[in-house]
Scaffold this motif. Sequence first.
Motif: not given
Length: 107
Positions: A58-62, A67-69, A82-89, A94-97
């Motif tokens: 969870q901490a790694d995902a956050r 970094a993506a933001k 492309a950056a927006r798509e990376a942020r969404k992923q 984060v939600r899954l974690a």
Amino acid sequence: MHSYTRAESRERGKLFRQGFKQSLADCLDPDIKRQIERIDQAAAERGALELAALHKVQADARQDLAAAKAAERTAPRADRPAAREARKQAEQRVRLAERAVHKAERS
């Protein structure tokens, strides 16, 4: 949190049923209680390790989301989709974690 293996669950159930029958007869074997406690202790240790691992994920995902933001905010106009798509992923990860951590903490 407890994390029982299938074999531990079966064995614990069998021991519980034996102990229940013996307690009805008022002659409970202390060995059954010790075996159940041993299984519970092993499951608790395993559960604590799994919960710690989930918190790390969870901490790694956050961290990845942050970094993506930052990458999205500093991206040139041509690279923003492309950056927006990376942020969404990253947000999805984060939600899954978070779901996994909440589910593990409830059980």
